[in-house]
Scaffold this active site. Structure first.
Site, short mmCIF file in Angstrom:
data_model
loop_
_atom_site.label_atom_id
_atom_site.label_comp_id
_atom_site.label_asym_id
_atom_site.label_seq_id
_atom_site.Cartn_x
_atom_site.Cartn_y
_atom_site.Cartn_z
N GLY A 49 -29.18 23.95 -15.19
CA GLY A 49 -30.17 22.98 -14.71
C GLY A 49 -30.53 21.93 -15.76
N VAL A 50 -31.83 21.63 -15.84
CA VAL A 50 -32.33 20.62 -16.79
C VAL A 50 -31.94 21.01 -18.21
CG1 VAL A 50 -34.37 19.47 -17.68
CG2 VAL A 50 -34.34 20.23 -15.35
N ASP A 51 -32.08 22.28 -18.52
CA ASP A 51 -31.81 22.79 -19.86
C ASP A 51 -30.37 22.45 -20.29
OD1 ASP A 51 -32.38 24.18 -22.16
OD2 ASP A 51 -32.31 26.17 -21.25
N SER A 107 -39.75 25.29 -13.01
CA SER A 107 -39.68 26.51 -12.18
C SER A 107 -39.16 26.30 -10.76
CB SER A 107 -41.04 27.26 -12.09
OG SER A 107 -41.32 27.90 -13.32
N GLY A 114 -36.27 25.12 -9.77
CA GLY A 114 -34.82 25.19 -9.62
C GLY A 114 -34.37 26.64 -9.53
P1 ADP Z 1 -36.15 26.39 -13.70
O1 ADP Z 1 -35.24 27.44 -14.29
O2 ADP Z 1 -37.47 26.25 -14.45
O3 ADP Z 1 -36.32 26.54 -12.23
P2 ADP Z 1 -34.13 24.27 -13.39
O4 ADP Z 1 -33.56 23.45 -14.49
O5 ADP Z 1 -33.23 25.24 -12.71
O6 ADP Z 1 -35.43 24.99 -14.02
O7 ADP Z 1 -34.72 23.32 -12.27
C1 ADP Z 1 -35.93 22.61 -12.36
C2 ADP Z 1 -35.83 21.32 -11.54
O8 ADP Z 1 -35.11 20.36 -12.30
C3 ADP Z 1 -35.09 21.45 -10.21
O9 ADP Z 1 -35.80 20.71 -9.24
C4 ADP Z 1 -33.73 20.80 -10.51
O10 ADP Z 1 -33.16 20.22 -9.35
C5 ADP Z 1 -34.13 19.73 -11.47
N1 ADP Z 1 -33.06 19.18 -12.35
C6 ADP Z 1 -31.85 19.67 -12.69
N2 ADP Z 1 -31.20 18.84 -13.53
C7 ADP Z 1 -32.02 17.78 -13.75
C8 ADP Z 1 -31.94 16.57 -14.52
N3 ADP Z 1 -30.87 16.26 -15.25
N4 ADP Z 1 -33.01 15.72 -14.49
C9 ADP Z 1 -34.12 16.00 -13.77
N5 ADP Z 1 -34.26 17.12 -13.03
C10 ADP Z 1 -33.23 17.99 -13.02
#
Ligand code: ADP
Length: 171
Positions: free
Chosen positions: A31-33, A121, A123
């Site tokens: 995801g974002v990480d 949280s 995603g």
């Molecule tokens: P968590 O594990 O806290 O749920 P995630 O990264 O899986 O975190 O998802 C959190 C949100 O960020 C989701 O809505 C996902 O669609 C979104 N997301 C994923 N990649 C990106 C990005 N590059 N920029 C912004 N939002 C993103």
């Protein structure tokens, strides 16, 4: 504080601080990480590893936040926070609110004026988006932070609509 919404990729935001929805290990994930480490380069992971050796040998607990360099991102800092995994049987919303509040506390310590948040949280961690958006918006507005702009950067239209509705609800 001004709260704004953007449909887009958080790694492309020219802000002082980008908040990462990290996991406790601080050593990367999906995801974002994953996107932040990919776009920001190895310097971010190097500082995260250092934090694991020094301040957080057991990982960063849920609801807390810590800053590193933003590496090659168009930002000065990444603030890593760990949201709770959603549970249908246990109310963990205080931890989700804490993740937003603690991120803003770290932003204030750094002197960040503009801070971009993802939908922490909502995603892989499974938090229903309408509720996640409501908690996010209410918490940042109540935080009493000196940050001038909080920008929620939403990756999809569904997420954007949820944040727009949450913002409209608080007037
Ligand atoms: P968590 O594990 O806290 O749920 P995630 O990264 O899986 O975190 O998802 C959190 C949100 O960020 C989701 O809505 C996902 O669609 C979104 N997301 C994923 N990649 C990106 C990005 N590059 N920029 C912004 N939002 C993103």
């Amino acid at each position: 504080m001004k709260v704004t919404l953007v449909l887009g990729d958080i790694t492309e935001q020219p802000v002082d601080a980008v908040v990462n929805a990290a996991n406790s290990s601080l050593l990367g994930g999906g995801g974002v990480d994953g996107a932040i480490h990919r776009r920001g380069g190895p310097q971010i992971l190097a500082e995260c590893r250092e934090l694991r050796v020094t301040e957080y040998p057991r990982g960063l607990p849920s609801g807390q936040a810590v800053a590193t360099t933003a590496g090659e991102l168009p930002a000065r800092w990444v603030i890593h926070t760990v949201g709770p995994v959603y549970s249908p049987s246990e109310d963990r919303s205080a931890l989700l609110a804490s993740a937003f509040r603690e991120s803003l506390r770290v932003a204030d310590e750094l002197g960040a004026q503009t801070v971009a948040f993802p939908a922490v949280s909502a995603g892989v961690y499974g938090w229903p988006i309408d509720d996640a958006a409501r908690i996010a918006v209410a918490t940042v507005l109540a935080a009493g932070s000196s940050v001038a702009e909080v920008r929620f950067v939403l990756f999809g239209q569904r997420e954007y609509d949820a944040f727009e509705a949450a913002l409209a609800d608080v007037g």
